[in-house]
Design a protein around this motif. Structure first.
Motif, short mmCIF file in Angstrom:
data_model
loop_
_atom_site.label_atom_id
_atom_site.label_comp_id
_atom_site.label_asym_id
_atom_site.label_seq_id
_atom_site.Cartn_x
_atom_site.Cartn_y
_atom_site.Cartn_z
N ALA A 18 111.56 101.40 107.53
CA ALA A 18 110.56 101.64 106.49
C ALA A 18 110.88 100.77 105.29
O ALA A 18 112.05 100.40 105.08
CB ALA A 18 110.54 103.12 106.08
N ASP A 19 109.88 100.42 104.54
CA ASP A 19 110.14 99.66 103.32
C ASP A 19 109.07 99.94 102.29
O ASP A 19 107.97 100.38 102.62
CB ASP A 19 110.24 98.16 103.62
N TRP A 20 109.40 99.70 101.06
CA TRP A 20 108.43 99.82 99.97
C TRP A 20 108.87 98.93 98.82
O TRP A 20 109.99 98.46 98.76
CB TRP A 20 108.29 101.28 99.52
N SER A 21 107.92 98.72 97.89
CA SER A 21 108.23 97.89 96.73
C SER A 21 107.37 98.33 95.55
O SER A 21 106.33 98.96 95.72
CB SER A 21 107.99 96.40 97.02
N THR A 22 107.84 98.02 94.37
CA THR A 22 107.06 98.21 93.15
C THR A 22 106.90 96.86 92.48
O THR A 22 107.80 96.01 92.54
CB THR A 22 107.74 99.19 92.18
N LEU A 23 105.77 96.67 91.83
CA LEU A 23 105.47 95.39 91.20
C LEU A 23 104.86 95.64 89.83
O LEU A 23 103.78 96.23 89.73
CB LEU A 23 104.51 94.58 92.07
N ASP A 24 105.57 95.22 88.79
CA ASP A 24 105.03 95.26 87.43
C ASP A 24 104.41 93.89 87.15
O ASP A 24 105.13 92.88 87.11
CB ASP A 24 106.14 95.55 86.41
N PHE A 25 103.10 93.88 86.93
CA PHE A 25 102.36 92.62 86.90
C PHE A 25 101.53 92.56 85.62
O PHE A 25 100.86 93.52 85.26
CB PHE A 25 101.43 92.56 88.13
N GLN A 26 101.60 91.43 84.95
CA GLN A 26 100.79 91.23 83.75
C GLN A 26 100.19 89.83 83.79
O GLN A 26 100.89 88.85 84.04
CB GLN A 26 101.63 91.41 82.48
N ARG A 27 98.90 89.76 83.50
CA ARG A 27 98.20 88.48 83.52
C ARG A 27 97.31 88.39 82.28
O ARG A 27 96.65 89.36 81.90
CB ARG A 27 97.36 88.35 84.79
N ARG A 28 97.31 87.22 81.66
CA ARG A 28 96.51 87.03 80.46
C ARG A 28 95.89 85.64 80.48
O ARG A 28 96.58 84.66 80.77
CB ARG A 28 97.38 87.19 79.21
N ARG A 29 94.61 85.59 80.17
CA ARG A 29 93.91 84.30 80.13
C ARG A 29 93.16 84.20 78.80
O ARG A 29 92.40 85.11 78.44
CB ARG A 29 92.94 84.17 81.30
N ILE A 30 93.36 83.09 78.09
CA ILE A 30 92.69 82.85 76.82
C ILE A 30 91.93 81.54 76.91
O ILE A 30 92.48 80.51 77.34
CB ILE A 30 93.71 82.79 75.66
N GLY A 31 90.67 81.56 76.50
CA GLY A 31 89.85 80.36 76.53
C GLY A 31 89.28 80.05 75.15
O GLY A 31 88.97 80.95 74.37
N LEU A 32 89.17 78.76 74.84
CA LEU A 32 88.61 78.31 73.57
C LEU A 32 87.65 77.16 73.85
O LEU A 32 87.98 76.23 74.59
CB LEU A 32 89.73 77.85 72.64
N TYR A 33 86.45 77.27 73.26
CA TYR A 33 85.45 76.22 73.49
C TYR A 33 84.77 75.91 72.16
O TYR A 33 84.43 76.81 71.39
CB TYR A 33 84.41 76.69 74.51
N GLY A 34 84.55 74.62 71.91
CA GLY A 34 83.85 74.20 70.70
C GLY A 34 83.02 72.96 70.97
O GLY A 34 83.36 72.14 71.83
N ALA A 35 81.93 72.82 70.25
CA ALA A 35 81.06 71.66 70.40
C ALA A 35 80.53 71.23 69.04
O ALA A 35 80.26 72.07 68.17
CB ALA A 35 79.90 71.98 71.33
N LEU A 36 80.42 69.92 68.86
CA LEU A 36 79.92 69.36 67.60
C LEU A 36 78.91 68.27 67.92
O LEU A 36 79.15 67.42 68.79
CB LEU A 36 81.09 68.78 66.78
#
Length: 226
Positions: A18-36
């Motif tokens: 038998a086996d098991w696992s725990t996973l602490d996961f964090q994901r972050r995405r930041i986007g920046l857009y500009g037009a002139l």
């Protein structure tokens, strides 16, 4: 013969462990857009676009794996396995007859792992262009672009192992979830009973560029079959 003891089955289904696992996961995405956009005259126009995306990910995994191959698993001495009416393993005290278990004098092999990973990826896209109307028949346009992307990753895993005595597995426990117990329970927490098994590392640092340019001259043959 040991796994068939106490049954009328010719074939049974026994897990390798038998086996098991725990996973602490964090994901972050930041986007920046500009037009002139700028049009200093009715015939001339400039424009610029900027895009940036950053992706960060971290995870920390802890896993435990009890088991050998199914062919090496047998009931512990003086016990038999419990099966359902289809010959599928339900519960029992597991032991191993593999050469490793015989050499160690203990039961089923257990391995654990801790895996730590961090990753950061950044993509930047900077584009500029212009449109120039020379006259009623001719137009000049151009675009220039720079794209840069970086990726940095660290992934490191450490494994250890031992051979656990008194391993009991119940596949039909509370809420239908399997449960695992060992006896004595303190065996796995004693560092003297555990050996380093392996380590795995991965480092990645990458940078990529793309540069592009385009210039077009357009001529319009008004009222002409050409």
């Amino acid at each position: 013969a040991p796994v068939l003891a106490g049954t009328s089955f010719n074939n049974v289904y026994v897990p390798g462990g038998a086996d098991w696992s725990t996973l602490d996961f964090q994901r972050r995405r930041i986007g920046l857009y500009g037009a002139l956009q700028w049009k200093p005259t009715k015939n001339l126009e400039f424009y610029s676009q900027f895009f940036r995306s950053r992706y960060d990910m971290t995870w920390l995994e802890h896993g435990a794996i009890y088991g050998d191959t199914s062919n090496d698993i047998v009931p512990a001495s003086g016990t038999t396995f419990n099966y359902n009416d289809q010959g599928i393993f339900q519960s029992g005290s597991l032991s191993s007859n593999s050469w490793q278990a015989a050499y160690s004098g203990d039961g089923v092999r257990m391995g654990t792992d801790t895996r730590d990973q961090t990753q950061a990826t950044v993509t930047t896209d900077f584009s500029n262009g212009f449109k120039y109307t020379i006259n009623d028949h001719m137009k000049l346009t151009g675009d220039f672009q720079l794209v840069k992307s970086t990726s940095n990753e660290k992934d490191f895993t450490v494994f250890d192992a031992t051979f656990l005595p008194g391993l009991y597995v119940n596949t039909s426990g509370s809420g239908g979830l399997p449960s695992v117990t060992t006896s004595p329970a303190s065996y796995a927490t004693n560092p003297a009973n555990v050996f380093w098994n392996a380590a795995m590392d991965h480092l990645q640092n990458e940078t990529g560029y793309e540069r592009a340019a385009r210039i077009d001259l357009e001529y319009d043959f008004l009222d002409n079959s050409w």
